[in-house]
Structures are given as C-alpha cells and as structure tokens.
Design a protein around this motif. Sequence first.
Motif, PDB file in Angstrom:
ATOM      1  N   UNK A  36      -2.836  21.623  33.773  1.00  0.00           N
ATOM      2  CA  UNK A  36      -2.715  23.001  33.498  1.00  0.00           C
ATOM      3  C   UNK A  36      -2.551  23.848  34.770  1.00  0.00           C
ATOM      4  N   UNK A  37      -1.338  24.236  34.913  1.00  0.00           N
ATOM      5  CA  UNK A  37      -0.556  23.880  36.173  1.00  0.00           C
ATOM      6  C   UNK A  37       0.173  26.038  36.088  1.00  0.00           C
ATOM      7  N   UNK A  38       0.211  26.829  36.536  1.00  0.00           N
ATOM      8  CA  UNK A  38       0.827  28.036  36.545  1.00  0.00           C
ATOM      9  C   UNK A  38       2.530  27.936  37.072  1.00  0.00           C
ATOM     10  N   UNK A  39       2.304  27.094  38.598  1.00  0.00           N
ATOM     11  CA  UNK A  39       3.178  26.787  38.978  1.00  0.00           C
ATOM     12  C   UNK A  39       3.582  25.293  40.119  1.00  0.00           C
ATOM     13  N   UNK A  40       3.415  24.152  39.500  1.00  0.00           N
ATOM     14  CA  UNK A  40       2.502  23.242  40.569  1.00  0.00           C
ATOM     15  C   UNK A  40       3.401  22.905  41.756  1.00  0.00           C
ATOM     16  N   UNK A  41       2.577  22.696  42.785  1.00  0.00           N
ATOM     17  CA  UNK A  41       3.087  22.245  43.618  1.00  0.00           C
ATOM     18  C   UNK A  41       3.709  20.763  43.662  1.00  0.00           C
ATOM     19  N   UNK A  59       0.219  13.444  31.628  1.00  0.00           N
ATOM     20  CA  UNK A  59       1.141  14.916  31.371  1.00  0.00           C
ATOM     21  C   UNK A  59       1.315  16.383  32.419  1.00  0.00           C
ATOM     22  N   UNK A  60       2.423  16.800  32.632  1.00  0.00           N
ATOM     23  CA  UNK A  60       1.732  18.295  33.134  1.00  0.00           C
ATOM     24  C   UNK A  60       2.795  19.356  32.661  1.00  0.00           C
ATOM     25  N   UNK A  61       1.493  20.452  32.020  1.00  0.00           N
ATOM     26  CA  UNK A  61       1.724  21.526  31.409  1.00  0.00           C
ATOM     27  C   UNK A  61       2.483  23.156  32.337  1.00  0.00           C
ATOM     28  N   UNK A  62       3.156  23.013  32.491  1.00  0.00           N
ATOM     29  CA  UNK A  62       3.813  24.212  33.446  1.00  0.00           C
ATOM     30  C   UNK A  62       4.165  26.082  32.691  1.00  0.00           C
ATOM     31  N   UNK A  63       3.097  26.519  33.139  1.00  0.00           N
ATOM     32  CA  UNK A  63       3.186  28.043  31.998  1.00  0.00           C
ATOM     33  C   UNK A  63       4.782  29.018  33.180  1.00  0.00           C
ATOM     34  N   UNK A 100      -4.509  38.059  24.700  1.00  0.00           N
ATOM     35  CA  UNK A 100      -2.663  37.958  24.189  1.00  0.00           C
ATOM     36  C   UNK A 100      -2.305  37.242  24.105  1.00  0.00           C
ATOM     37  N   UNK A 101      -2.399  36.914  25.421  1.00  0.00           N
ATOM     38  CA  UNK A 101      -1.048  35.189  25.836  1.00  0.00           C
ATOM     39  C   UNK A 101      -1.115  34.261  25.829  1.00  0.00           C
ATOM     40  N   UNK A 102      -0.220  33.495  25.622  1.00  0.00           N
ATOM     41  CA  UNK A 102      -0.237  31.891  25.529  1.00  0.00           C
ATOM     42  C   UNK A 102      -0.014  31.987  27.223  1.00  0.00           C
ATOM     43  N   UNK A 103      -1.340  30.734  27.455  1.00  0.00           N
ATOM     44  CA  UNK A 103      -1.572  29.882  28.730  1.00  0.00           C
ATOM     45  C   UNK A 103      -1.097  28.592  28.691  1.00  0.00           C
ATOM     46  N   UNK A 120      -3.110   9.432  20.987  1.00  0.00           N
ATOM     47  CA  UNK A 120      -4.776   8.776  21.810  1.00  0.00           C
ATOM     48  C   UNK A 120      -5.843   9.049  21.453  1.00  0.00           C
ATOM     49  N   UNK A 121      -5.954   7.952  21.966  1.00  0.00           N
ATOM     50  CA  UNK A 121      -7.911   7.917  22.177  1.00  0.00           C
ATOM     51  C   UNK A 121      -8.327   9.150  22.872  1.00  0.00           C
ATOM     52  N   UNK A 122      -8.380   8.931  23.747  1.00  0.00           N
ATOM     53  CA  UNK A 122      -8.610  10.372  24.179  1.00  0.00           C
ATOM     54  C   UNK A 122      -7.872  11.059  25.411  1.00  0.00           C
ATOM     55  N   UNK A 123      -7.693  12.517  24.839  1.00  0.00           N
ATOM     56  CA  UNK A 123      -5.997  13.621  26.110  1.00  0.00           C
ATOM     57  C   UNK A 123      -7.924  14.158  26.942  1.00  0.00           C
ATOM     58  N   UNK A 124      -7.821  14.076  28.212  1.00  0.00           N
ATOM     59  CA  UNK A 124      -8.242  14.970  28.833  1.00  0.00           C
ATOM     60  C   UNK A 124      -7.284  16.080  29.697  1.00  0.00           C
ATOM     61  N   UNK A 125      -7.636  16.580  29.869  1.00  0.00           N
ATOM     62  CA  UNK A 125      -6.767  18.558  30.387  1.00  0.00           C
ATOM     63  C   UNK A 125      -7.571  18.813  31.174  1.00  0.00           C
ATOM     64  N   UNK A 126      -6.979  19.087  32.082  1.00  0.00           N
ATOM     65  CA  UNK A 126      -7.788  19.612  33.620  1.00  0.00           C
ATOM     66  C   UNK A 126      -7.009  20.535  34.139  1.00  0.00           C
ATOM     67  N   UNK A 127      -7.548  21.669  34.911  1.00  0.00           N
ATOM     68  CA  UNK A 127      -6.838  22.843  35.310  1.00  0.00           C
ATOM     69  C   UNK A 127      -6.386  22.103  37.009  1.00  0.00           C
TER      70      UNK A 127
END
Length: 309
Positions: A36-41, A59-63, A100-103, A120-127
């Motif tokens: 989980x990222x906003x602006x990943x370096x 995966x990298x989720x970019x907000x 009330x916003x989308x992250x 997928x068997x497992x999905x890791x979600x990591x800040x």
Amino acid sequence: MSEEITHEYHHHHHHHYHYHYPPRHIERSLNAIVFFTFQPPKELFEFAAQLKKPGYDIFVSVNDNQYELPEYDKDITIIKLNSEEVKKAGYYNSNNNMREQVSSRDKAFYYFNTLNHTNYKHIWFIEDDVFIPTVKTLQDLDNKYPDGDYLSNSYFVVACNNDEYHGINPSFPIVLFDEEYSFYESWAFKDFNVKNFFPMPWLKGMTCAIRVSRNFLREVDRFAAKHNRLIVDEVFYPSLAFHRGLKIVNPIELTPIVYRTDFNWSDKISNYMYWTEDDIRPDYLFHPIKDFETQQRIRSERKYDKIEK
C-alpha cells in the motif's frame, strides 16, 4: 485460468497428439504480496523486485494517480485505479486518516475482488513503512503458517461481558463496552457506527501487515455491496473475519507491528511489543520505519540475505 482450458486435444483419424500438461502446482501454491503506497519511491520498487520468486506475484498499489513512477522491474504489477470507480463499488472509508475517501488499500481490495481473479492462496497487504528484514521473511511465515484466512498482529476485544467467545484468543484483552463510549479506543467504534454493522464482540488490531485468503476478500466484497461503504480497517478486518467464521491467525512474528515504538501506558491493552533497532531479527516484521534509507541501511548492515543464500 487453469491450464486445462487453454489446451485442447486434437483427435484425427490416425494420429493422437499428446499434449504434455505443465505439472500441477501442488507443491507450490501461488501467493501475492501487495504494498500500500501513496507515492512509492524507487527504494520500495527495488526491494519489491527482490521478493519476486516462483510462487509469488508482486503488486504495488499507488493512491496518487498523478504521481510519476520511478523506473521499476516490469515483473511488478502496478495497481492504479480511478477513485470514483472504486468508491462507487463501496470500497472507501476504511482508512481513518482518509474518512469517506478511497485509499490505496481500498483500491487493492477492489482490484483483487473485481479485476484480478487469480486464485491466490494467500495475499499479503503491507504498508510501505513496514520493515521486512529479508527477502525470505514473508515466505518463511507462509511456510510456518500455511493456513488461516486473516493473519495479523494481535487484537483486543470489545464486549458486554467477559465471556470467552469461541474463536477469540483467550489471552487477548477484553474491554467492557459502555454506552457513553468512554472505553479504550472507543472513538473508532463510535465514529464508524460499528454497532450498525456487527454485533458484539468487536475486535480491533493493527492492519499495517496482514495476510488474507480469497474467502476473506469475498466477505469484504459482500460487505461493500450490502452497505455501500467500508469502515475503519482496524475494526473492520478482524471483526469481519470473526463474525463470518473465518480462521484468524496471530503469529508471534507480527507482534512488533505497532502504532509507535515508544512505550505508552494507555496502549498496554494493545499487547504492543515496544521494540528498538536492537530487537530487529530476520524472522519478524516491524512497524514503523517510515524512512526507506533506514530500512535499506539496516538490511545492508545485518547482511541477512547474504547469510541465507
């Protein structure tokens, strides 16, 4: 899509063409690791690329959709979605700092429920401020804890009485509910109207590093469809897992996933492990280390990955 669907047998009168199927992946199921990222370096992408190995998709989720991504390994899949589309599906309001916003976590959950149907068997979600000491740490955790729909740090329980509930870890603290909402961390339950969504007991725990199953994601999707919103992640995820009868696992290796590392008396209910850099060890995850240079420095100083090759 399974291999079988893509291969056909052709039968001619005289010839049988035998297609050799790739071996079924019985010994190694497919897992995903999502940041989980906003602006990943670029440092995040450099480390993420090292996590790519057989059995793992990264995966990298970019907000921030306006953010220009640094150069990165094309084995990494970027999740960048239109916030309106995600919000319309009910995937918003789970990040307390963006009510009330989308992250980026809402986008990632939406992505795996609607756009990516890989089993997928497992999905890791990591800040991105979670420190993962080595490139093997997550894989080792998957090997040690092969089961579970919701794997996280510990949680505490809000209930009307001290009854032991089936499926709740009896060593975790119970906080007694009161109508004035003056109990520990009560703001989260009050502000997000948890009583409208779940009966008691309610669970609350850190969500900076979690691992979930497809069953868990399906329940998130049902919730979003039914209520057209989500609620604060720290209450939502563990409470959803509990009330839907999913298996919750709380590895000791995730105990250093804490809000902040300085000791704070009011936080003793949260079972926090207050750690310093001296406590870092290769098999545990740590939160928070916000600074990527610090993360990289510790990894290179400790040389964990060199030892393990």
